[in-house]
Motif scaffolding. Structure first.
Motif, PDB file in Angstrom:
ATOM      1  N   PRO A  62      50.554  36.412  43.209  1.00  0.00           N
ATOM      2  CA  PRO A  62      49.354  36.748  42.429  1.00  0.00           C
ATOM      3  C   PRO A  62      49.362  38.158  41.845  1.00  0.00           C
ATOM      4  N   ALA A  63      50.477  38.882  41.922  1.00  0.00           N
ATOM      5  CA  ALA A  63      50.478  40.308  41.569  1.00  0.00           C
ATOM      6  C   ALA A  63      49.996  40.550  40.145  1.00  0.00           C
ATOM      7  N   SER A  64      50.448  39.746  39.168  1.00  0.00           N
ATOM      8  CA  SER A  64      50.055  40.018  37.784  1.00  0.00           C
ATOM      9  C   SER A  64      48.578  39.731  37.572  1.00  0.00           C
ATOM     10  N   PHE A  65      48.018  38.778  38.315  1.00  0.00           N
ATOM     11  CA  PHE A  65      46.582  38.510  38.222  1.00  0.00           C
ATOM     12  C   PHE A  65      45.805  39.647  38.863  1.00  0.00           C
ATOM     13  N   GLU A  66      46.285  40.150  39.977  1.00  0.00           N
ATOM     14  CA  GLU A  66      45.616  41.276  40.633  1.00  0.00           C
ATOM     15  C   GLU A  66      45.674  42.528  39.761  1.00  0.00           C
ATOM     16  N   ALA A  67      46.722  42.660  38.958  1.00  0.00           N
ATOM     17  CA  ALA A  67      46.828  43.807  38.058  1.00  0.00           C
ATOM     18  C   ALA A  67      45.736  43.791  36.994  1.00  0.00           C
ATOM     19  N   LEU A  68      45.142  42.614  36.744  1.00  0.00           N
ATOM     20  CA  LEU A  68      44.021  42.503  35.800  1.00  0.00           C
ATOM     21  C   LEU A  68      42.675  42.702  36.489  1.00  0.00           C
ATOM     22  N   GLY A  69      42.703  43.069  37.753  1.00  0.00           N
ATOM     23  CA  GLY A  69      41.465  43.256  38.498  1.00  0.00           C
ATOM     24  C   GLY A  69      41.116  42.103  39.403  1.00  0.00           C
TER      25      GLY A  69
END
Length: 302
Positions: free
Chosen positions: A117-124
């Motif tokens: 989920p890292a790229s989703f977490e990078a969006l907040g």
């Protein structure tokens, strides 16, 4: 009026092994009308929808639009987006509010499909800690049954569980309407009534799996969906993380599916592909056909 759902019900077409296949779901809140291909026919920017659809191809991610029942507007704080990975033992759900949906172009959909989920977490994105979610297919532009049967179900559920219920653009299997997807574990259901869905949500919150009315867990291929449900019917109290499909051998029309319980027990399930007769429309107004079905013909513990 004859409908595809009425025909499938009258002919007792089985549900198991008919769920959409996706390891990860990316769900974007978009109120307002939806077209048949909603990612490019709604108030979401069509270029963005097309880009996400193309980027998701072969990644294990399925992208869909969601909205609250009753034509409710989006909540404050930007566009609500949910991402949910559904593999047993590794399931997670994240939620985010985006000031501009264009930020979704930065997502690594290959990684999301693999459970990162890292790229989703990078969006907040943060962990979703609310109740289980029921996403009911209601897109009448896709099929009449989804609107006629799905919308009343979503509206009735929203009266008592408003935070649990969303409408969704497409889950496949119109003839099994009303259809829904339940997160976090990704089981799909068909021909569901409001009392049945309430029980499914209660059971999901309690760490249980309801097999009655289940079409399959979306993270498995269709032979795997049918095999897992057949084994669950034979086991008492297996939770969502207890059973995993560890391999599928063969090709249509016959597969051998390997399943493992986390306590170490193993099974081999034989699944045969057949045709549902007599022919019936798979969508309202469609040409009658003999839909493929998944029949479990043997369950053997190793």
């Amino acid at each position: 009026m004859s409908t595809c759902a009425r025909a499938a019900l009258d002919l007792r077409e089985p549900l198991a092994g008919t769920a959409a296949t996706a390891r990860t779901w990316l769900l974007i809140e978009q109120p307002g009308p939806w077209g048949a291909r909603a990612l490019t026919a709604s108030r979401l920017d069509a270029a963005l929808g097309a880009a996400l659809e193309a980027a998701a191809d072969s990644t294990g991610v399925r992208v869909a639009l969601i909205r609250r029942p009753g034509r409710r507007p989006a909540g404050p704080g930007g566009t609500r987006v949910l991402a949910a990975h559904t593999l047993p033992g590794h399931a997670w759900t994240r939620t985010a509010r985006l000031a501009d949906p264009e930020a979704l172009r930065a997502l690594d959909l290959t990684a999301l499909g693999a459970g990162d989920p890292a790229s989703f977490e990078a969006l907040g994105g943060v962990a979703y800690d609310g109740p289980p979610l029921a996403l009911v297919c209601t897109n009448g532009k896709r099929d009449t049954c989804c609107a006629v049967l799905g919308r009343p179900l979503a509206e009735e559920l929203a009266l008592t569980a408003p935070e649990s219920v969303w409408e969704i653009t497409h889950l496949g299997g119109h003839r099994f309407s009303p259809t829904l997807l339940v997160l976090p574990h990704g089981y799909a259901y068909g021909r569901s009534s409001a009392p049945e869905v309430k029980e499914i949500l209660r059971a999901t919150a309690a760490g249980e799996v309801v097999v009655t009315g289940a079409r399959g867990r979306s993270c498995w291929d269709r032979p795997g969906q049918a095999a897992e449900l057949a084994l669950r019917e034979r086991l008492s109290g297996a939770g969502p993380d207890d059973l995993s499909v560890t391999g599928t051998e063969g090709a249509a029309p016959r597969w051998k599916v390997a399943l493992t319980h986390r306590d170490g027990r193993r099974w081999r399930v034989t699944v045969a592909e057949g045709a549902s007769h007599p022919p019936r429309p798979e969508s309202c107004g469609g040409t009658p056909a003999a839909p493929r079905r998944m029949d479990v013909v043997a369950v053997r513990q190793l």
